[in-house]
Design a protein around this motif. Sequence first.
Motif, short mmCIF file in Angstrom:
data_model
loop_
_atom_site.label_atom_id
_atom_site.label_comp_id
_atom_site.label_asym_id
_atom_site.label_seq_id
_atom_site.Cartn_x
_atom_site.Cartn_y
_atom_site.Cartn_z
N GLN A 1 39.28 26.53 31.53
CA GLN A 1 39.90 25.87 32.96
C GLN A 1 39.46 26.75 33.84
O GLN A 1 38.31 27.63 34.33
CB GLN A 1 41.16 25.86 32.36
CG GLN A 1 42.11 27.55 32.59
CD GLN A 1 43.61 27.96 32.19
OE1 GLN A 1 43.89 26.72 31.51
NE2 GLN A 1 43.74 28.92 32.67
N ASN A 2 39.56 26.61 35.35
CA ASN A 2 38.92 26.88 36.20
C ASN A 2 39.89 28.44 36.42
O ASN A 2 40.79 28.44 35.84
CB ASN A 2 39.01 26.36 37.92
CG ASN A 2 38.31 24.74 37.74
OD1 ASN A 2 37.24 24.57 36.66
ND2 ASN A 2 38.88 24.65 38.20
N VAL A 3 38.96 29.56 36.64
CA VAL A 3 39.11 30.85 36.11
C VAL A 3 38.48 31.75 37.22
O VAL A 3 37.87 31.50 36.93
CB VAL A 3 39.88 31.72 35.33
CG1 VAL A 3 37.94 31.92 34.80
CG2 VAL A 3 40.05 32.47 34.62
N ARG A 4 39.70 32.86 37.89
CA ARG A 4 39.12 33.82 38.64
C ARG A 4 39.18 35.11 37.90
O ARG A 4 39.79 35.46 37.56
CB ARG A 4 39.69 33.88 39.87
CG ARG A 4 39.21 35.14 41.02
CD ARG A 4 39.69 34.38 42.23
NE ARG A 4 39.32 33.64 43.09
CZ ARG A 4 38.85 34.03 44.44
NH1 ARG A 4 39.98 34.60 44.77
NH2 ARG A 4 38.36 32.95 44.91
N LEU A 5 37.61 35.50 38.17
CA LEU A 5 37.17 36.83 37.10
C LEU A 5 37.17 38.02 38.26
O LEU A 5 36.95 38.02 39.43
CB LEU A 5 36.38 37.01 36.40
CG LEU A 5 36.50 36.30 35.43
CD1 LEU A 5 34.94 36.12 34.75
CD2 LEU A 5 37.34 36.44 34.05
#
Length: 509
Positions: free
Chosen positions: A394-398
């Motif tokens: 899924q879209n994810v922010r790191l």
Amino acid sequence: MSFFLLLLLLPLFFTIFIFTILLKHIWIPLRIQLHFHQQGITGPAYRPIFFGNSAGIRRRMIAEAELSRPVSFSHERVVERVMPHYYNWSKVHGDPFLYWFGSNARLAVSDPDMIKEILVSKSGSFGKIRFNPVSKGLFGEGLVGLEGERWVVHRRIASQAFNMERVKDWVPEIVDSTRNMMIKWDANIEEATNNSELEFDVHREFHQLSADIISRTAFGSNFSEGKRIFELQEQQIVLVLQSLRNVYIPGFRFLPTKRNMTMWKLEQETTELVRNMIEKNKSAKQNSTTLLATLISPSKIDDTLDLKEIVDECKTFYFAGKETTANLLTWTFLLLGLHQEWQDKAREEVDRVCGQNAFPCSDDLADLKIVTMILNETLRLYPPAVMLMRQASQNVRLVGRLDVPAGTQLFLAMTAVHHDANIWGEDANVFNPMRFLEPRNHLASFFPFGLGPRVCVGQNLAIVEAKIVLAMIVGRYSFAVSPTYVHAPMQSLTLQPQYGAQMIFSRRS
């Protein structure tokens, strides 16, 4: 009428086909590339596979590294040899950087904070990359490649089989296998011309030893019974590695090419041998503590596996159980042969903890602290797996700043992290087990068996086996690296010495 209708629809079908190709191989990759460029992430530019692709460049770099001049026995060029594409592209584009495998975007990462999020705190947003179908003949569809509920079930069963108390019960089997190998060594030394020392390839010896140990502890057989399975898997490794370095073309594996027909034959024979082994062991399942017994008769009714699932897990553990420990032992002995002062320290500790001329037992394991530090330092410099791969589900922010779109593949450059001077200090490429005297500062600075929910389920066996074997051999022999040894670390499916590991052994007086 239907013929004329077909003529009318053909242009529509052709248009849909062309649109799909353009969407998958042009529009989506270029959109992803722009998305990362806007965040400051660059890399080798995307080109559709039919115009040349970074997968081909990567493949060429690996081939050139394997053909390049061997390096002196130091550890500075390990990353350069085993992951040359990462080494070269990171110097140009920094870290992380974006590269391409076919039309798949791959983000190469060596930042411990980012790796920790991917493997631990945000592991639910990342899954395993689906196996190249060609590799199923080697691994089957076992624990390594499963996802979702089936992974949970398989993981629970394997965890029961490899818990530390169970592994400690296998120590006598490990000791017995190692003793048999040493008896053979003693006989060969006595037959040697000078009757005092012998040179041989420890890489080959440790692969046979590890094969015997995994056969006995996990499957209740021995190396002679499992020998054909290991031979078949070694032949499969060569073919699988060739396939993994190329972009997979859907349907190609079904074509009757020479390579495919060889793969089919190897897979069929391996599966048949494993099925026979399962049938043979079913009668002993009630009184056995092996992995196979646990797979056949799990503790929970809901964890029941069908025959194909059991076969696939056996394939996985036959391969992983042998490769991981055999390579760890190989690099450990090479390092101790090069660094005699640490060989002496290990020998003094073994004599003190186990007693001279005595074999270690399970109660001794916790007291072998120097041995443990030596193994950890070996795993840092020469981890069995040079990298880990994940894919964003899924879209994810790191790390609070980098937006990663769903479908992006993550190349976690483990070996680069383990050799990073910013993490380990200016002596990062020096063999120094003392660095493990204190706990490491960052969880993701050292992860030879992975991190998080998917950490290697067999690591207890690997470490216990390595401790026992090292303690037994260092207590009886002195050893040094042979002048004929050529230092050429190579990435196969695991990190191996390309030309073997020639060493000279002599009995202690």
